[in-house]
Motif scaffolding. Structure first.
Motif, PDB file in Angstrom:
ATOM      1  N   PRO A   1       3.662   3.511 -12.729  1.00 58.95           N
ATOM      2  CA  PRO A   1       2.358   4.188 -12.654  1.00 58.95           C
ATOM      3  C   PRO A   1       2.141   4.965 -11.354  1.00 58.95           C
ATOM      4  CG  PRO A   1       2.099   1.817 -12.312  1.00 58.95           C
ATOM      5  CD  PRO A   1       3.553   2.047 -12.599  1.00 58.95           C
ATOM      6  N   ASP A   2       3.006   4.743 -10.361  1.00 63.96           N
ATOM      7  CA  ASP A   2       2.821   5.438  -9.090  1.00 63.96           C
ATOM      8  C   ASP A   2       3.432   6.836  -9.076  1.00 63.96           C
ATOM      9  OD1 ASP A   2       1.327   3.522  -7.753  1.00 63.96           O
ATOM     10  OD2 ASP A   2       3.101   2.413  -7.086  1.00 63.96           O
ATOM     11  N   LEU A   3       4.155   7.182 -10.134  1.00 62.32           N
ATOM     12  CA  LEU A   3       4.790   8.500 -10.165  1.00 62.32           C
ATOM     13  C   LEU A   3       4.362   9.263 -11.416  1.00 62.32           C
ATOM     14  CD1 LEU A   3       8.398   7.470  -9.102  1.00 62.32           C
ATOM     15  CD2 LEU A   3       6.860   8.939  -7.785  1.00 62.32           C
ATOM     16  N   VAL A   4       4.212  10.551 -11.270  1.00 63.51           N
ATOM     17  CA  VAL A   4       3.867  11.361 -12.437  1.00 63.51           C
ATOM     18  C   VAL A   4       5.136  11.644 -13.249  1.00 63.51           C
ATOM     19  CG1 VAL A   4       1.787  12.398 -11.486  1.00 63.51           C
ATOM     20  CG2 VAL A   4       3.997  13.430 -10.986  1.00 63.51           C
TER      21      VAL A   4
ATOM     22  N   TYR B   1      10.914  -4.722  -7.646  1.00 68.53           N
ATOM     23  CA  TYR B   1      11.279  -3.937  -8.828  1.00 68.53           C
ATOM     24  C   TYR B   1      12.071  -2.736  -8.345  1.00 68.53           C
ATOM     25  CZ  TYR B   1       7.023  -1.341  -7.495  1.00 68.53           C
ATOM     26  OH  TYR B   1       6.053  -0.657  -6.803  1.00 68.53           O
TER      27      TYR B   1
ATOM     28  N   ARG C   1       9.790   0.951 -14.090  1.00 68.54           N
ATOM     29  CA  ARG C   1      10.072  -0.146 -13.172  1.00 68.54           C
ATOM     30  C   ARG C   1      10.931  -1.201 -13.860  1.00 68.54           C
ATOM     31  NH1 ARG C   1       4.437  -1.737 -10.118  1.00 68.54           N
ATOM     32  NH2 ARG C   1       3.995   0.317  -9.202  1.00 68.54           N
TER      33      ARG C   1
ATOM     34  N   TYR D   1      10.657  -3.959 -18.184  1.00 79.88           N
ATOM     35  CA  TYR D   1      10.506  -2.525 -17.911  1.00 79.88           C
ATOM     36  C   TYR D   1       9.119  -2.042 -18.321  1.00 79.88           C
ATOM     37  CZ  TYR D   1      15.515  -1.544 -17.236  1.00 79.88           C
ATOM     38  OH  TYR D   1      16.800  -1.466 -16.764  1.00 79.88           O
ATOM     39  N   PHE D   2       8.514  -1.203 -17.523  1.00 77.96           N
ATOM     40  CA  PHE D   2       7.332  -0.460 -17.969  1.00 77.96           C
ATOM     41  C   PHE D   2       7.220   0.814 -17.133  1.00 77.96           C
ATOM     42  CE2 PHE D   2       3.867  -1.116 -14.799  1.00 77.96           C
ATOM     43  CZ  PHE D   2       4.467  -2.043 -13.965  1.00 77.96           C
ATOM     44  N   PRO D   3       6.489   1.810 -17.637  1.00 81.20           N
ATOM     45  CA  PRO D   3       6.438   3.101 -16.939  1.00 81.20           C
ATOM     46  C   PRO D   3       5.880   2.961 -15.527  1.00 81.20           C
ATOM     47  CG  PRO D   3       5.513   3.285 -19.145  1.00 81.20           C
ATOM     48  CD  PRO D   3       5.733   1.818 -18.902  1.00 81.20           C
TER      49      PRO D   3
ATOM     50  N   GLY E   1       0.782  -1.238   0.000  1.00 83.09           N
ATOM     51  CA  GLY E   1       0.000   0.000   0.000  1.00 83.09           C
ATOM     52  C   GLY E   1       0.806   1.276   0.000  1.00 83.09           C
ATOM     53  N   THR E   2       2.139   1.188   0.216  1.00 83.99           N
ATOM     54  CA  THR E   2       2.926   2.416   0.247  1.00 83.99           C
ATOM     55  C   THR E   2       3.216   2.906  -1.166  1.00 83.99           C
ATOM     56  OG1 THR E   2       4.935   1.094   0.384  1.00 83.99           O
ATOM     57  CG2 THR E   2       4.027   1.924   2.454  1.00 83.99           C
ATOM     58  N   LEU E   3       3.480   4.198  -1.279  1.00 89.09           N
ATOM     59  CA  LEU E   3       3.731   4.814  -2.580  1.00 89.09           C
ATOM     60  C   LEU E   3       4.993   5.661  -2.525  1.00 89.09           C
ATOM     61  CD1 LEU E   3       0.097   6.096  -3.315  1.00 89.09           C
ATOM     62  CD2 LEU E   3       1.223   4.146  -4.391  1.00 89.09           C
ATOM     63  N   PRO E   4       5.709   5.743  -3.634  1.00 90.27           N
ATOM     64  CA  PRO E   4       6.915   6.573  -3.668  1.00 90.27           C
ATOM     65  C   PRO E   4       6.576   8.043  -3.948  1.00 90.27           C
ATOM     66  CG  PRO E   4       6.594   5.502  -5.785  1.00 90.27           C
ATOM     67  CD  PRO E   4       5.451   5.058  -4.904  1.00 90.27           C
ATOM     68  N   VAL E   5       7.365   8.940  -3.375  1.00 93.28           N
ATOM     69  CA  VAL E   5       7.283  10.361  -3.755  1.00 93.28           C
ATOM     70  C   VAL E   5       8.690  10.780  -4.144  1.00 93.28           C
ATOM     71  CG1 VAL E   5       6.777  12.700  -2.971  1.00 93.28           C
ATOM     72  CG2 VAL E   5       5.366  10.799  -2.166  1.00 93.28           C
ATOM     73  N   LEU E   6       8.849  11.276  -5.358  1.00 90.00           N
ATOM     74  CA  LEU E   6      10.196  11.562  -5.864  1.00 90.00           C
ATOM     75  C   LEU E   6      10.810  12.773  -5.155  1.00 90.00           C
ATOM     76  CD1 LEU E   6      12.485  11.019  -7.874  1.00 90.00           C
ATOM     77  CD2 LEU E   6      11.226  12.349  -9.575  1.00 90.00           C
TER      78      LEU E   6
END
Lengths: 479, 486
Positions: free
Chosen positions: A278-281, A93, A81, A274-276, A49-54
């Motif tokens: 989705p958790d980051l803009v 990943y 990823r 590899y694929f984009p 459930g956690t998400l990355p913030v750049l």
């Protein structure tokens, strides 16, 4: 087998840890050396459930590195990823960049045998570091330490422009010094914050097609990189001369045996899917942003070197050594500000400091004392408070227990004896004990004077002012 | 009327007038759970003891004159893929059977701040993959209307608990219809917000670019209230939208005269049950009576949405579910000889068949050599779907479709045919593909008294419009009064 018939092609992928205070996708600290799993949070532990913030600093530092290596900056970049399973990779990943790296098409200029050569930079992208596996002696198994998971990295991929281990070493040193100058990485190789994957292939001279390359992972000393490249060149040529084919494979370098070995399973997947991310803009950079970063770039080593030649009359060789490391270069400039004696500071750095660094296997960045302390040491010698031989002892002490040199010499009782009466007393005692030397001197053996001064220095543990001793002995011997 | 039959806004009115106490509400729901849960099987984890204690504390504070917020003491049920600190979050999977989250999801922080009371964690299809809640590792939730039927899925526990009056409202999550379809099957209201309106932080990811948390409630007004409580920008979720906060209850009663409703004919074609169709046509007539301008149109691309959805969702899932690897907080196989075997056995034993099917599918479409043919093409379809919806919203305020091609089906009737099960998402997935908001409300029922759902789709961040259009219909139909199961 002859090396002369072959051309060597080397490309390097350098991973440099960025010196941001916090990790790339969470606010955990990045400090090296903490107890296992004390610098972690649900995000870098990849809790569900956690998400990355750049971290915006990471983008800024990577753009800085790109500008310092003459790269084009991608204004529409993104994260991707890279999927593979390994226990040190908690998300399974790695968030990296695939087809739109932040920086591309740059170069670094190196100096090989007084000839300038441009080494192309294919790309620089940002990504997160993985954790670390520690062997557990109790269970015989492995334990995962995630302190390093999420520490920001840039990967700097060179073009296959390098033609020898020497060029590879020069290029790496140059790259390291650039990253240090722009202060985006501390490049501590022992701590793994500057490491390289080395790609080597050979081909018969005149062949247009590249040979099959091997990749040796995670090299973190210049010496092993040079040895590894030399070994690989020989090995590959031998394979070809035997009429066999070089396998494209990932290798591990063993420093003890001085050989490379194929890496088993480990972090290598055949397909990273590899694929984009989705958790980051997407990362969108404006021209204005890029220009603002450009404005923060400091003076780079090349330009500092030129300045040292004219401003301080340094030799090309000395200027090269000092500017090879930002730490040395800063130490040099700041010590001069204190003592205003560039020649003396230069000598200290080139001879004694470099020697001690070598002996202690330390990097310049690990020098424990500061420029003010070095400057004060020079002043003490210039004023005659201590002799230069005492100066060397003070320097040793600065490496052990750095404090102001004045304090050191007071504590140790190393202040030079410059009182005329006191020196005369010492000289007379030495003469009394060495009648033979007096006779020798009078018989025309000038060396006897040197012997007497040496004796006096020995007795005073180097504290007597040698110039005054010299004068007083001469005076007495002429009587 | 019994406490548990009241909506939240009705409960809140009574609390405000001091007609009832917070403890009365919680007790009433606990009694209802004790009565119904053995049949419905909606909960994975019950928190009734904790809830009662919390209710007593809140009541004491209220008695002492503290202001704890308008909805303090209102119970809620939480889908078991939303992380709750100190309480198991299992995703109805053996893999996370013993996982206790060390942190609260952002939506939970928001609800805790409002002093809502968590009655328990609700059953779902494992990792939100499925449309019937039969793919739970723990239990099969039943449709309260007819215990032989599925409640829909994947938020089947949430919809069934609300429909059975075991919770006044619940949170679900919707990746391809997982809030709307079970709401439709159980005869309750389900709202899937615009992608980015509600923070995903703490929602165990299935497909990151499609997942949204949303309310499942007894009526439209409650959906608006719960949306008020959970919506808003979150710094921890960079895909959450930084837009102005709205009060979604304000728009409900607006006149809908002249509002433009588009009806895409592709959603009324083959495969849509006749009774469902006819009930929807009646709803359309009702809207016309209320002064809405209704027009049929073509949303051609929609038929490709399902294929694109299963490629994108599975691709993201194959990566998102990699972290369940037997190394840290997950199930770990008992015996293994090496690392590879630890991975293989833990994942083979820890995941159910539907999850494995989707991981394999997702891994395949991302593989080199297939990426362009599947994943990349699916993303192109996604862009086209968005464009087509954008064009439609130039003409219409709302798009009206059935929520599901059928009413709730019999337990066990589709589990052997995954493709048949995937087809039941045909009406809902394009909304996720385009990131739009949509609500499902009951619009009637079939001969067997099984509810039929109507889906109202809005433009991005136009929740107010669909809530308004849904509310007006609901006030007229009075489903809860007129279409009881018994």
């Amino acid at each position: 087998m002859s090396r002369d018939n072959y051309e060597v092609i080397i490309g390097l992928e350098v991973h440099a840890e960025l010196s941001t205070k916090t990790k790339i996708f969470c606010s955990c600290p990045t400090k090296f050396g903490a107890s296992p799993n004390t610098q972690v949070c649900p995000i870098c532990m990849a809790m569900p459930g956690t998400l990355p913030v750049l971290n915006e600093k990471v983008v800024e530092y990577a753009v800085k590195a790109g500008l310092a290596t003459n790269c084009e900056i991608e204004k529409n970049s993104k994260n991707d990823r890279k999927n593979y399973f390994y226990p040190d990779l908690p998300k399974s990943y790695q968030i990296s960049q695939f087809d739109k790296p932040l920086c591309k098409n740059g170069y670094v200029e190196i100096n090989v045998n007084n000839t300038k050569k441009k080494i192309g930079i294919t790309r620089i992208h940002i990504e997160e570091d993985a954790g670390k596996l520690n062997h557990d002696d109790f269970s015989g198994g492995s334990l995962v330490d995630l302190n390093r998971a999420g520490v920001p990295l840039i990967e700097i991929v060179s073009e296959p422009d390098l033609r020898s281990s020497e060029e590879a070493e020069i290029y790496l040193k140059k790259l390291k010094s650039i990253l240090e100058y722009i202060e985006v990485s501390d490049c501590k190789m022992q701590e793994g914050s500057f490491r390289a994957d080395v790609n080597v292939s050979v081909r018969k001279k005149g062949d247009s097609k590249l040979g099959t390359r091997t990749e040796t992972k995670n090299m973190n000393s210049f010496r092993s990189i040079v040895r590894e490249i030399e070994y690989e060149i020989d090995r590959q040529i031998e394979v070809i001369e035997r009429g066999e084919k070089v396998e494209q494979e990932t290798l591990r370098w063993d420093d003890v045996s001085g050989k490379t070995f194929p890496m088993r399973d480990k972090e290598n997947a055949d397909d990273y899917r590899y694929f984009p991310e989705p958790d980051l803009v997407a990362i969108k950079l404006s021209d204005e942003y890029i220009e603002n970063v450009r404005k923060t770039l400091p003076e780079l080593p090349e330009s500092r070197k030129e300045r040292y030649l004219t401003q301080y009359n340094l030799s090309e060789k000395d200027a090269n050594i000092i500017t090879s490391s930002k730490y040395l270069s800063d130490l040099f400039e700041n010590a001069i500000k204190v003592c205003n004696n560039p020649k003396a500071v230069n000598n200290w750095i080139i001879s004694d400091i470099s020697r001690i660094l070598n002996e202690k296997e330390m990097e310049a960045s690990e020098i424990p004392f500061n420029a003010e302390q070095l400057g004060n040491l020079v002043i003490l010698i210039d004023k005659g408070t201590i002799s230069s031989s005492i100066g060397k002892k003070v320097l040793e002490e600065l490496f052990e227990n750095p404090k102001d040199p004045e304090e050191i010499i007071k504590e140790k009782g190393w202040i030079q004896i410059s009182d005329e009466n006191e020196i005369k007393e010492i000289a007379l005692k030495i003469l009394e004990a060495n009648p033979q030397s007096i006779a020798d001197y009078k018989a025309g053996k000038d060396r006897a004077l040197g012997f007497l001064v040496g004796q006096a220095m020995k007795q005073t543990k180097g504290k007597a002012n040698p110039k005054m001793l010299n004068e007083i002995f001469l005076e007495e011997l002429k009587k | 009327m019994e406490i548990t039959e009241l909506t939240v806004h009705e409960l809140q009115e009574k609390l405000k007038n001091k007609e009832i106490k917070v403890t009365d509400i919680t007790k009433a729901y606990i009694d209802k759970i004790n009565e119904k849960e053995k049949d419905v099987q909606a909960f994975v984890t019950l928190l009734t003891d904790e809830a009662l204690k919390e209710a007593e504390e809140i009541q004491t504070k209220i008695d002492n004159g503290e202001n704890l917020g308008d909805y303090a003491g209102i119970p809620i049920g939480i889908k078991d893929n939303i992380c709750t600190k100190g309480v198991k979050t299992t995703c109805s999977s053996k893999m996370l059977e013993n996982f206790v989250s060390p942190y609260d999801a952002t939506v939970m922080e928001k609800l805790n701040k409002e002093n809502l009371i968590d009655l328990g964690k609700l059953n779902m299809d494992e990792f939100a993959m499925g449309g019937s809640t039969e793919h739970s590792y723990f239990k099969i939730t039943k449709n309260p209307r007819n215990l032989n039927k599925v409640p829909g899925g994947s938020s089947g526990g949430s919809a069934a608990a609300v429909a059975a009056n075991m919770v006044p409202w619940a949170l679900g999550s919707d990746t391809g219809g997982s809030i709307r379809q079970p709401a439709s099957f159980c005869g309750v209201v389900g709202l899937k917000p615009t992608y980015g309106l509600v923070s995903r932080y703490g929602l165990v990811a299935f497909a990151s670019s499609l997942d949204q948390i949303g309310p499942i409630t007894k009526d439209v007004e409650d959906a608006a209230i719960l949306l008020n409580l959970i919506a808003g920008h979150d710094k921890k979720d960079t895909t959450s939208a930084d837009i102005e906060k709205k009060d979604y209850t304000k728009c409900l009663k607006k006149d809908i005269k002249g509002i433009k409703i588009g009806v895409p004919k592709e959603f009324f074609g083959e495969g849509i049950n006749e009774e469902v169709k006819n009930t929807l046509y009646k709803a359309i007539e009702k809207y016309k009576e209320m002064g809405a301008e209704v027009e049929e149109f073509s949303l051609d691309i929609a038929k490709y949405s399902l294929a694109a959805y299963y490629i994108i969702a599975c691709a993201e899932a194959s990566s998102n579910l990699g972290r369940f690897d037997g190394i840290r907080y997950t199930y770990r196989t008992k015996e293994f000889k090496n690392l590879k075997e630890l991975y293989r056995k833990s994942r083979s034993e820890g995941f159910g068949p539907e999850v494995k099917r989707r991981i394999i599918l997702g891994t395949y479409v991302l593989s080199s050599g297939y990426y362009d043919a599947y994943y990349k093409k699916a993303q192109k379809v996604r862009t086209l779907v968005m464009n087509e919806f954008n064009n439609a919203f130039k003409k219409y305020d709302v798009i009206l479709t059935p929520t599901s091609p059928t009413v709730a089906f019999d337990i066990g009737s589709k589990t052997s045919d995954p493709l048949e099960m995937y087809l039941s998402d045909i009406c809902t997935v394009s909304v996720n593909i385009a990131g739009l908001p949509a609500i499902s409300i009951p619009c009637g029922q079939d001969k067997e008294n099984m509810p039929i759902g109507m889906q109202l789709i809005g433009n991005r961040f136009c929740e107010e419009t669909i809530l308004n259009v849904a509310y007006k219909f609901e006030q007229d139909l009075k489903f809860r009064e007129n279409y009881k199961s018994e």
